[in-house]
Design a protein around this motif. Structure first.
Motif, PDB file in Angstrom:
ATOM      1  N   LEU A 398      -9.576 -13.276  26.450  1.00 24.25           N
ATOM      2  CA  LEU A 398      -9.127 -12.033  27.075  1.00 24.25           C
ATOM      3  C   LEU A 398      -8.403 -11.129  26.076  1.00 24.25           C
ATOM      4  O   LEU A 398      -8.461  -9.901  26.186  1.00 24.25           O
ATOM      5  CB  LEU A 398      -8.219 -12.351  28.273  1.00 24.25           C
ATOM      6  N   LEU A 399      -7.731 -11.733  25.087  1.00 22.91           N
ATOM      7  CA  LEU A 399      -7.116 -10.930  24.009  1.00 22.91           C
ATOM      8  C   LEU A 399      -8.204 -10.250  23.181  1.00 22.91           C
ATOM      9  O   LEU A 399      -8.068  -9.068  22.806  1.00 22.91           O
ATOM     10  CB  LEU A 399      -6.237 -11.818  23.129  1.00 22.91           C
ATOM     11  N   LEU A 400      -9.263 -10.993  22.901  1.00 29.51           N
ATOM     12  CA  LEU A 400     -10.404 -10.422  22.167  1.00 29.51           C
ATOM     13  C   LEU A 400     -11.035  -9.291  22.986  1.00 29.51           C
ATOM     14  O   LEU A 400     -11.374  -8.230  22.455  1.00 29.51           O
ATOM     15  CB  LEU A 400     -11.440 -11.520  21.896  1.00 29.51           C
ATOM     16  N   PHE A 401     -11.141  -9.507  24.292  1.00 32.38           N
ATOM     17  CA  PHE A 401     -11.675  -8.488  25.203  1.00 32.38           C
ATOM     18  C   PHE A 401     -10.813  -7.233  25.183  1.00 32.38           C
ATOM     19  O   PHE A 401     -11.317  -6.102  25.130  1.00 32.38           O
ATOM     20  CB  PHE A 401     -11.749  -9.083  26.611  1.00 32.38           C
ATOM     21  N   SER A 402      -9.471  -7.401  25.192  1.00 33.54           N
ATOM     22  CA  SER A 402      -8.558  -6.249  25.193  1.00 33.54           C
ATOM     23  C   SER A 402      -8.684  -5.429  23.914  1.00 33.54           C
ATOM     24  O   SER A 402      -8.630  -4.192  23.939  1.00 33.54           O
ATOM     25  CB  SER A 402      -7.105  -6.717  25.378  1.00 33.54           C
ATOM     26  N   GLU A 403      -8.878  -6.122  22.776  1.00 38.71           N
ATOM     27  CA  GLU A 403      -9.034  -5.410  21.501  1.00 38.71           C
ATOM     28  C   GLU A 403     -10.385  -4.692  21.446  1.00 38.71           C
ATOM     29  O   GLU A 403     -10.485  -3.590  20.906  1.00 38.71           O
ATOM     30  CB  GLU A 403      -8.910  -6.402  20.340  1.00 38.71           C
ATOM     31  N   THR A 404     -11.419  -5.323  22.011  1.00 43.65           N
ATOM     32  CA  THR A 404     -12.772  -4.742  21.995  1.00 43.65           C
ATOM     33  C   THR A 404     -12.831  -3.429  22.773  1.00 43.65           C
ATOM     34  O   THR A 404     -13.438  -2.456  22.329  1.00 43.65           O
ATOM     35  CB  THR A 404     -13.794  -5.737  22.582  1.00 43.65           C
ATOM     36  N   ILE A 405     -12.185  -3.397  23.956  1.00 42.96           N
ATOM     37  CA  ILE A 405     -12.262  -2.191  24.787  1.00 42.96           C
ATOM     38  C   ILE A 405     -11.068  -1.262  24.581  1.00 42.96           C
ATOM     39  O   ILE A 405     -10.979  -0.205  25.214  1.00 42.96           O
ATOM     40  CB  ILE A 405     -12.409  -2.550  26.281  1.00 42.96           C
ATOM     41  N   GLY A 406     -10.123  -1.682  23.696  1.00 46.75           N
ATOM     42  CA  GLY A 406      -9.013  -0.809  23.331  1.00 46.75           C
ATOM     43  C   GLY A 406      -7.944  -0.642  24.391  1.00 46.75           C
ATOM     44  O   GLY A 406      -7.468   0.473  24.634  1.00 46.75           O
ATOM     45  N   VAL A 407      -7.558  -1.746  25.036  1.00 45.44           N
ATOM     46  CA  VAL A 407      -6.468  -1.678  26.016  1.00 45.44           C
ATOM     47  C   VAL A 407      -5.281  -2.502  25.537  1.00 45.44           C
ATOM     48  O   VAL A 407      -5.377  -3.251  24.558  1.00 45.44           O
ATOM     49  CB  VAL A 407      -6.936  -2.174  27.411  1.00 45.44           C
ATOM     50  N   ASN A 408      -4.144  -2.371  26.228  1.00 47.71           N
ATOM     51  CA  ASN A 408      -2.891  -3.014  25.824  1.00 47.71           C
ATOM     52  C   ASN A 408      -2.973  -4.535  26.023  1.00 47.71           C
ATOM     53  O   ASN A 408      -3.085  -5.005  27.159  1.00 47.71           O
ATOM     54  CB  ASN A 408      -1.740  -2.440  26.661  1.00 47.71           C
ATOM     55  N   PRO A 409      -2.891  -5.328  24.936  1.00 44.92           N
ATOM     56  CA  PRO A 409      -3.000  -6.800  25.056  1.00 44.92           C
ATOM     57  C   PRO A 409      -1.891  -7.418  25.906  1.00 44.92           C
ATOM     58  O   PRO A 409      -2.137  -8.375  26.641  1.00 44.92           O
ATOM     59  CB  PRO A 409      -2.907  -7.285  23.606  1.00 44.92           C
ATOM     60  N   LEU A 466      -2.005  -3.341  43.770  1.00 46.66           N
ATOM     61  CA  LEU A 466      -1.021  -2.377  44.278  1.00 46.66           C
ATOM     62  C   LEU A 466       0.214  -2.322  43.385  1.00 46.66           C
ATOM     63  O   LEU A 466       0.734  -1.238  43.100  1.00 46.66           O
ATOM     64  CB  LEU A 466      -0.617  -2.749  45.717  1.00 46.66           C
ATOM     65  N   PHE A 467       0.694  -3.497  42.954  1.00 49.09           N
ATOM     66  CA  PHE A 467       1.861  -3.546  42.067  1.00 49.09           C
ATOM     67  C   PHE A 467       1.553  -2.862  40.735  1.00 49.09           C
ATOM     68  O   PHE A 467       2.398  -2.132  40.203  1.00 49.09           O
ATOM     69  CB  PHE A 467       2.292  -4.999  41.831  1.00 49.09           C
ATOM     70  N   TYR A 468       0.340  -3.107  40.201  1.00 56.94           N
ATOM     71  CA  TYR A 468      -0.002  -2.522  38.901  1.00 56.94           C
ATOM     72  C   TYR A 468       0.008  -0.996  38.960  1.00 56.94           C
ATOM     73  O   TYR A 468       0.557  -0.337  38.056  1.00 56.94           O
ATOM     74  CB  TYR A 468      -1.366  -3.010  38.412  1.00 56.94           C
ATOM     75  N   PHE A 469      -0.586  -0.417  39.998  1.00 54.14           N
ATOM     76  CA  PHE A 469      -0.701   1.044  40.064  1.00 54.14           C
ATOM     77  C   PHE A 469       0.534   1.724  40.657  1.00 54.14           C
ATOM     78  O   PHE A 469       0.559   2.948  40.781  1.00 54.14           O
ATOM     79  CB  PHE A 469      -1.951   1.429  40.869  1.00 54.14           C
ATOM     80  N   THR A 470       1.561   0.939  41.002  1.00 52.67           N
ATOM     81  CA  THR A 470       2.813   1.541  41.486  1.00 52.67           C
ATOM     82  C   THR A 470       3.992   1.046  40.640  1.00 52.67           C
ATOM     83  O   THR A 470       4.260   1.589  39.572  1.00 52.67           O
ATOM     84  CB  THR A 470       3.032   1.204  42.979  1.00 52.67           C
ATOM     85  N   TYR A 471       4.640  -0.012  41.100  1.00 46.72           N
ATOM     86  CA  TYR A 471       5.893  -0.471  40.492  1.00 46.72           C
ATOM     87  C   TYR A 471       5.754  -0.829  39.020  1.00 46.72           C
ATOM     88  O   TYR A 471       6.594  -0.445  38.201  1.00 46.72           O
ATOM     89  CB  TYR A 471       6.430  -1.666  41.291  1.00 46.72           C
ATOM     90  N   TRP A 472       4.712  -1.570  38.657  1.00 46.06           N
ATOM     91  CA  TRP A 472       4.590  -2.004  37.265  1.00 46.06           C
ATOM     92  C   TRP A 472       4.358  -0.827  36.317  1.00 46.06           C
ATOM     93  O   TRP A 472       4.885  -0.809  35.210  1.00 46.06           O
ATOM     94  CB  TRP A 472       3.467  -3.044  37.135  1.00 46.06           C
ATOM     95  N   GLN A 473       3.579   0.155  36.742  1.00 44.61           N
ATOM     96  CA  GLN A 473       3.382   1.335  35.883  1.00 44.61           C
ATOM     97  C   GLN A 473       4.678   2.149  35.797  1.00 44.61           C
ATOM     98  O   GLN A 473       4.986   2.708  34.730  1.00 44.61           O
ATOM     99  CB  GLN A 473       2.232   2.195  36.415  1.00 44.61           C
ATOM    100  N   TRP A 474       5.439   2.208  36.894  1.00 40.57           N
ATOM    101  CA  TRP A 474       6.702   2.930  36.863  1.00 40.57           C
ATOM    102  C   TRP A 474       7.701   2.272  35.912  1.00 40.57           C
ATOM    103  O   TRP A 474       8.599   2.942  35.398  1.00 40.57           O
ATOM    104  CB  TRP A 474       7.334   2.988  38.266  1.00 40.57           C
ATOM    105  N   THR A 475       7.553   0.960  35.705  1.00 46.72           N
ATOM    106  CA  THR A 475       8.496   0.230  34.826  1.00 46.72           C
ATOM    107  C   THR A 475       7.910  -0.036  33.433  1.00 46.72           C
ATOM    108  O   THR A 475       8.380  -0.916  32.710  1.00 46.72           O
ATOM    109  CB  THR A 475       8.911  -1.109  35.479  1.00 46.72           C
ATOM    110  N   GLY A 476       6.853   0.697  33.059  1.00 45.70           N
ATOM    111  CA  GLY A 476       6.385   0.668  31.679  1.00 45.70           C
ATOM    112  C   GLY A 476       5.133  -0.111  31.387  1.00 45.70           C
ATOM    113  O   GLY A 476       4.710  -0.199  30.227  1.00 45.70           O
ATOM    114  N   MET A 477       4.480  -0.698  32.393  1.00 46.60           N
ATOM    115  CA  MET A 477       3.258  -1.443  32.139  1.00 46.60           C
ATOM    116  C   MET A 477       2.061  -0.507  32.165  1.00 46.60           C
ATOM    117  O   MET A 477       1.951   0.368  33.027  1.00 46.60           O
ATOM    118  CB  MET A 477       3.045  -2.537  33.193  1.00 46.60           C
ATOM    119  N   HIS A 478       1.169  -0.650  31.192  1.00 42.54           N
ATOM    120  CA  HIS A 478      -0.054   0.189  31.171  1.00 42.54           C
ATOM    121  C   HIS A 478      -1.132  -0.515  30.362  1.00 42.54           C
ATOM    122  O   HIS A 478      -0.853  -1.328  29.493  1.00 42.54           O
ATOM    123  CB  HIS A 478       0.244   1.565  30.562  1.00 42.54           C
ATOM    124  N   LEU A 479      -2.371  -0.191  30.665  1.00 45.92           N
ATOM    125  CA  LEU A 479      -3.502  -0.760  29.914  1.00 45.92           C
ATOM    126  C   LEU A 479      -3.715   0.031  28.628  1.00 45.92           C
ATOM    127  O   LEU A 479      -3.483   1.230  28.593  1.00 45.92           O
ATOM    128  CB  LEU A 479      -4.772  -0.748  30.756  1.00 45.92           C
TER     129      LEU A 479
END
Length: 479
Positions: A398-409, A466-479
């Motif tokens: 999944l780390l390799l996948f994140s680097e391949t598509i250019g998202v936050n590991p 739901l958490f990812y697109f609300t609370y977690w993004q508000w607290t600094g999490m992003h792809l």
């Protein structure tokens, strides 16, 4: 001619005796056999092992055949088909989980005999005589334990005598629900803290070594605690809604007035010894990375100390009698069935096929990437029974996948680890579930677990989304 007619009659009688359920199970096995044979990427050993594993899952869930018998019979089948050596059976008893559970049973018996379990139960009972409030108190205790006991199996081991003591206030049907409720709460609360599971530390270690990023204890706490509270609460509601008897009494029966006084008494010598030993165990579990001894070994040391002649809490005979050897044999054999999937390359094949699918989503919208990651990780418990193994197998890919598509590991690893924490479909997917499976008066039915998971698994994925697109993004999490 008469003999032929007699044979036909026997055949018809045998077919009539077969229930519809039996025919369905036989049909499922035939489909499994055909599907496995058509997989060209797997060799003979892998095909036999995969068929045996799928057969075990079906029989555990759909039949009343003892789970231990199914596991051992299918290991014997693998060996007889020359897909493994007899060592597969012999070495199964040397698995870490086997000794962890032996130690857990002995510790649980000591906690019960010392009076600590009764004291804690009575202290909860003093606050209310309603079953709902009692369940809430139990849930709170189990949830809080995630912050200082870094092992789901350790938490399950310490909760067993408490559940056993508390179950005496419930009906037989309600006890079986308690046996599911306790480990599910333990598993759902795992996401609250970085030390909640060994897989978290493995995942973060791989993140640091691969891309030089990390997730701190505080950051995990901020992200994990609200999610763990919500998903634990929803899990309790679903279990009560789907399984709890509708005609059950709401009041707790057989609560004697003198029981309310017991918890006010001073601790006796046995209780003090047991508390000291439990603190020693917790310290040992928390400092595993310092001293290098695994949780199972520390648990067995604790069990040995509790059985020391003249100085311990229980005798050797009491300790050994407290172990559910039926369950131990099942766990050993079931763990060996899971291990053979790794040894024969089945897990690697599944990982490769999944990563090939994942790479098709380069440039896909954010919601779809999150959903795909969750679908892969949340369902991984169905074919990789070890929580730790799931992290070791999937995080690098999944780390390799994140680097391949250019998202936050970091985000990919966090979402993956939270997804892997779900393992509620079959008993063999979690040590916490295994500890309560087929165990005396507080055992549960595997089909009930499947029923819960049919509702809880999609809900778990939805809540994470739901958490990812609300609370977690508000607290600094992003792809």
């Amino acid at each position: 001619m008469e003999k032929q007619l007699e044979k036909q009659t026997r055949s018809r009688t045998w077919i009539q005796q077969l229930s519809i359920k039996s025919l369905v199970i036989i049909s499922i096995h035939i489909l499994f056999m055909i599907a496995v044979l058509l997989i060209d990427a797997l060799d003979y050993r892998a095909k036999i092992s995969l068929f045996a594993f799928l057969s075990a899952m079906t029989l555990w869930i759909a039949t009343k055949i003892p789970a231990g018998f199914v596991a051992i019979a299918l290991i014997a089948f693998i060996i007889l088909m020359n897909a493994a050596e007899p060592d597969l059976l012999y070495h199964s008893l040397s698995e870490e989980v086997v000794w962890l559970m032996i130690g857990a049973f002995i510790i649980g018996e000591a906690v019960k005999i010392s009076g600590l379990a009764e004291r804690l139960t009575d202290s909860i009972l003093r606050k209310s005589n309603k079953k709902n409030n009692l369940l809430f108190g139990l849930s709170s205790v189990l949830f809080t334990s995630a912050f200082f006991i870094p092992s789901t199996s350790g938490r399950a081991a310490l909760s067993m005598p408490i559940i056993d003591q508390m179950s005496q206030r419930f009906s037989t049907k309600e006890r079986s629900i308690l046996a599911i409720l306790a480990p599910v709460i333990i598993l759902m609360s795992t996401s609250a803290t970085l030390i909640g599971a060994g897989s978290h530390l493995i995942g973060i270690g791989l993140l640091e070594s691969t891309v030089d990023q990390t997730i701190s204890y505080i950051q995990w706490f901020i992200w994990g605690v609200p999610f763990a509270i919500i998903i634990t609460f929803l899990s309790v509601l679903i279990i009560k809604w789907t399984l709890w008897p509708r005609d059950g009494l709401k009041e707790i029966v057989n609560v004697q007035p003198e029981e309310k006084i017991k918890s006010k008494k001073q601790f006796n010598g046995k209780e003090k010894k047991t508390i000291i030993l439990i603190l020693f165990l917790i310290a040992g579990w928390m400092t595993e990375s310092i001293h290098g001894y695994d949780i199972a070994f520390i648990t067995m040391i604790g069990a040995i100390l509790l059985m020391i002649p003249n100085y311990g809490i229980i005798s050797w005979k009491q300790g050994i009698s407290s172990v559910s050897w039926n369950l131990i044999i099942f766990v050993a054999a079931a763990t060996a069935l899971g291990k053979v999937l790794v040894d024969t390359g089945i897990v690697k094949w599944i990982e490769k096929e999944m990563l090939n699918v994942l790479h098709l989503f380069i440039g896909a919208p954010e919601w779809l990437i999150v959903l795909i990651i969750l679908l892969v990780t949340v369902t991984s418990h169905l074919y990789i029974t070890s929580h730790t193994t799931r992290a070791i197998v999937f995080i690098p890919g999944l780390l390799l996948f994140s680097e391949t598509i250019g998202v936050n590991p970091s985000t990919v690893v966090f979402l993956s680890l939270i997804g892997m924490n779900y393992c509620v479909t079959v008993p063999v997917s979690s040590k916490a579930l295994l500890l309560f499976y087929e165990e005396g008066e507080i055992s549960y039915d595997a089909s009930h677990l499947l029923k819960i998971s049919a509702i809880l698994m999609p809900l778990y994925i939805l809540v994470i989304m739901l958490f990812y697109f609300t609370y977690w993004q508000w607290t600094g999490m992003h792809l």
